[in-house]
Design an enzyme around this catalytic site. Structure first.
Site, PDB file in Angstrom:
ATOM      1  N   ASP A  79       0.823  -1.211   0.000  1.00 20.01           N
ATOM      2  CA  ASP A  79       0.000   0.000   0.000  1.00 20.01           C
ATOM      3  C   ASP A  79       0.859   1.264   0.000  1.00 20.01           C
ATOM      4  O   ASP A  79       0.433   2.306  -0.490  1.00 20.01           O
ATOM      5  CB  ASP A  79      -0.922  -0.003   1.226  1.00 20.01           C
ATOM      6  CG  ASP A  79      -1.922  -1.151   1.185  1.00 20.01           C
ATOM      7  OD1 ASP A  79      -2.590  -1.308   0.149  1.00 20.01           O
ATOM      8  OD2 ASP A  79      -2.019  -1.887   2.189  1.00 20.01           O
TER       9      ASP A  79
ATOM     10  N   GLU B 281       2.352   6.751  -2.244  1.00 20.58           N
ATOM     11  CA  GLU B 281       3.316   7.654  -2.892  1.00 20.58           C
ATOM     12  C   GLU B 281       2.797   8.141  -4.240  1.00 20.58           C
ATOM     13  O   GLU B 281       2.842   9.330  -4.559  1.00 20.58           O
ATOM     14  CB  GLU B 281       4.589   6.858  -3.202  1.00 20.58           C
ATOM     15  CG  GLU B 281       5.749   7.162  -2.371  1.00 20.58           C
ATOM     16  CD  GLU B 281       6.997   6.542  -2.977  1.00 20.58           C
ATOM     17  OE1 GLU B 281       7.168   6.504  -4.207  1.00 20.58           O
ATOM     18  OE2 GLU B 281       7.830   6.109  -2.175  1.00 20.58           O
TER      19      GLU B 281
ATOM     20  N   SER C 226       4.105  -6.163   2.295  1.00 19.47           N
ATOM     21  CA  SER C 226       3.682  -6.825   3.534  1.00 19.47           C
ATOM     22  C   SER C 226       2.303  -6.305   3.938  1.00 19.47           C
ATOM     23  O   SER C 226       1.564  -6.992   4.618  1.00 19.47           O
ATOM     24  CB  SER C 226       4.706  -6.602   4.639  1.00 19.47           C
ATOM     25  OG  SER C 226       5.018  -5.244   4.753  1.00 19.47           O
ATOM     26  N   GLY C 227       1.958  -5.091   3.528  1.00 21.72           N
ATOM     27  CA  GLY C 227       0.618  -4.568   3.753  1.00 21.72           C
ATOM     28  C   GLY C 227      -0.068  -4.424   2.404  1.00 21.72           C
ATOM     29  O   GLY C 227       0.321  -3.579   1.603  1.00 21.72           O
TER      30      GLY C 227
ATOM     31  N   ASP D  79       1.878  -1.191  13.349  1.00 21.01           N
ATOM     32  CA  ASP D  79       2.332  -1.032  11.976  1.00 21.01           C
ATOM     33  C   ASP D  79       3.793  -0.554  11.932  1.00 21.01           C
ATOM     34  O   ASP D  79       4.626  -1.099  11.203  1.00 21.01           O
ATOM     35  CB  ASP D  79       1.419  -0.008  11.289  1.00 21.01           C
ATOM     36  CG  ASP D  79       1.213  -0.316   9.821  1.00 21.01           C
ATOM     37  OD1 ASP D  79       2.026  -1.061   9.262  1.00 21.01           O
ATOM     38  OD2 ASP D  79       0.246   0.195   9.249  1.00 21.01           O
TER      39      ASP D  79
ATOM     40  N   ASP E  75      -2.342   5.439   5.632  1.00 17.87           N
ATOM     41  CA  ASP E  75      -2.188   4.292   4.722  1.00 17.87           C
ATOM     42  C   ASP E  75      -1.002   3.416   5.126  1.00 17.87           C
ATOM     43  O   ASP E  75      -0.309   2.862   4.265  1.00 17.87           O
ATOM     44  CB  ASP E  75      -2.046   4.765   3.264  1.00 17.87           C
ATOM     45  CG  ASP E  75      -3.293   5.484   2.759  1.00 17.87           C
ATOM     46  OD1 ASP E  75      -4.275   5.592   3.511  1.00 17.87           O
ATOM     47  OD2 ASP E  75      -3.273   5.955   1.608  1.00 17.87           O
TER      48      ASP E  75
END
Ligand code: ADP
Ligand code: MG
Length: 363
Positions: free
Chosen positions: A78, A83, A109-110, A175, A340
Site C-alpha cells: 500500500d 506515494e 507486507s501490507g 504497523d 495508509d
C-alpha cells in the site's frame, strides 16, 4: 456496481511501478513468475519501472508526461500506491490525472487495498500469490470503478491524500514497530501485535467527527478550508484555530487506546475491519477504543478482526461510527500517526472524504 464500471479502451499502455524492497523483497520475482505470463497471455503491452529509492515513483508521476499511459499499475504494498497517489495530487492537472485508472497488485507486507478489492468482487479470502493472481486477472479484464479518497490536513500545514486509513495509537504503533519484521511478510503484524500488547499505552487527545447521518441535512461549514496546495476544497472542514462546527459530535472521553479511521473493508490481507465497506460509500469508518480495556480483551478484539467480527464482541470501550469528516487534537505527541500505513509525526489532524475522486481497477 457494474453500471459504475467502464471498460478501458484497447490496446492499453500500462506503466508498472514496482518496489523491489516491498514485503519480503520478492516483487520483481513475482512480476516475472506470475504477472508477466498473465499479461503476455492476455496480449497486453506494458512498461516496467523499478523504483530505486523512496519517493522515486512519486517524483516520476508528479513531474512526468503521463499522456502515454492509460493505466498506472503499482506492484508493491500500500505504501507505494500512497506515494503515487500523492504524486498525482501534486500535479497542476491532478483532476485529469486522477481519471486514469490506477491498479494495485499485491507484493508488499501490507496489501490492504488489494485484499479489499478481492473482497468487494465477492471472491473468497486468499493471501499471497493467490491474491496476486486474482488482482492480475482483474487488470487483464480491465474493469475500473470510482474510489473515494480522504484528504488529511495537519496543523503544521501538510495536506495528504489517503485511500486506506488514518490511525493513532495501538494499531499505528503495531504497523510502525513491525516494520523491522517486514521479511516475515504479513505475519509481521501478528508479531507486532503481541509486542505492542506488552507495552500498552494511553493516548490523550480530543476527537470530534461529523456523522454520516447528520451531514446530509446540514449545509457546508461557512469558513470551508481553502486549499493552497491544489486538489479539491475541503468544504466540511474549518481552520484549526476555529472550533469544529456546532453540528459535529465531540467525543466526551479524552483517553484512548486507539483511534482508527478506515475507508476500505480490509486493514491488511488478514484483517477485516469493515466487511460492509465499499470502494465508494462516502464514508470514513471511524473506530475508537477508550482506555480501560484489559490486554486480554484487546487480544480478543484483534483475533476477531481476522474475520471482521470484533463489533459482535460488544466491548463497551469500542466505538464505531461512519463519518464524513473528523478532527483529532492530541494533547501530547505520543507515538507516531499513520496514513495508509506510512508514518506521520503526531500533531493535530483533520480530514474529510471526497466522493469518487479517482478510479481503480476492480473485479
Ligand atoms: P510494504 O507493504 O512491504 O511496506 P510498500 O510498497 O508499502 O511495501 O513500500 C514500503 C516503503 O518503501 C514505502 O514507503 C516506499 O516509499 C518505499 N520504497 C519505494 N521504493 C523503494 C526502494 N526502491 N527502496 C526502498 N524503499 C522504497
Ligand atoms: Mg507499506
Amino acid at each position: 456496481v457494474l453500471s459504475a464500471q467502464l471498460r478501458a479502451p484497447r490496446p492499453d499502455a500500462w506503466l508498472h511501478l514496482l518496489n523491489p524492497q516491498s514485503g519480503t523483497g520478492c516483487a520483481l520475482q513475482l512480476f516475472h513468475s506470475i504477472v508477466q505470463p498473465m499479461l503476455v497471455e492476455a496480449g497486453m503491452t506494458f512498461t516496467l519501472f523499478v523504483t530505486e529509492k523512496p519517493n522515486h515513483a512519486r517524483e516520476l508521476v508528479r513531474a512526468g508526461d503521463l499522456s502515454q499511459w492509460d493505466t498506472m499499475v503499482v506492484l508493491a504494498g500500500d505504501g507505494l500506491l500512497y506515494e503515487v497517489l500523492n504524486g498525482l495530487m501534486e500535479r497542476q492537472d491532478w483532476q485529469a490525472a486522477l481519471q486514469k485508472p490506477l491498479c494495485t497488485l499485491p507484493a508488499g507486507s501490507g496489501n490492504a487495498l488489494a485484499a479489499s478489492i478481492n473482497h468487494y468482487a465477492g471472491n473468497t479470502h486468499v493471501l499471497k500469490e493467490k491474491l496476486l493472481i486474482n488482482c492480475t486477472y482483474f487488470l487483464c479484464k480491465g474493469l475500473h470503478a470510482p474510489m473515494d479518497l480522504v484528504s488529511l490536513s495537519t496543523a503544521s500545514g501538510k495536506r495528504l491524500f489517503s485511500f486506506l486509513s488514518f490511525g493513532w495509537g495501538f494499531i499505528s504503533d503495531v504497523d510502525i514497530a513491525s516494520e523491522k519484521y517486514r521479511k516475515l511478510g504479513n505475519a509481521r503484524f501478528t508479531v507486532g501485535t503481541v509486542q505492542q500488547l506488552a507495552a500498552l499505552r494511553v493516548y490523550k487527545g480530543r476527537l470530534a467527527y461529523l456523522p454520516v447521518e447528520t451531514s446530509s441535512s446540514v449545509v457546508p461549514a461557512p469558513g470551508a478550508l481553502r486549499s493552497s496546495h491544489g486538489g479539491p476544497e475541503d468544504s466540511l472542514l474549518v481552520p484549526f484555530d476555529q472550533p469544529v462546527p456546532s453540528h459535529w459530535t465531540i467525543v466526551p472521553e479524552e483517553e484512548f487506546i486507539l483511534i482508527f479511521a478506515i475507508y476500505q473493508s480490509h486493514l491488511g490481507a488478514d484483517f477485516t475491519m469493515v466487511p460492509k465497506a465499499k470502494l465508494h460509500d462516502s464514508s470514513i469508518h471511524l473506530f475508537y477504543l477508550k482506555a480501560g480495556v484489559s490486554r486480554l480483551v484487546l487480544l480478543k478484539l484483534f483475533l476477531a478482526m481476522e474475520k471482521g467480527t470484533h463489533l459482535e464482541l460488544t466491548c463497551p470501550q469500542l466505538h464505531y461510527i461512519p463519518v464524513r469528516a473528523f478532527r483529532l487534537e492530541p494533547f501530547a505527541a505520543t507515538g507516531l500517526m499513520t496514513v495508509d500505513g506510512e508514518p506521520l509525526a503526531c500533531e493535530p489532524v483533520q480530514g474529510q472524504v471526497h466522493d469518487q475522486l479517482c478510479r481503480i481497477i476492480s473485479g
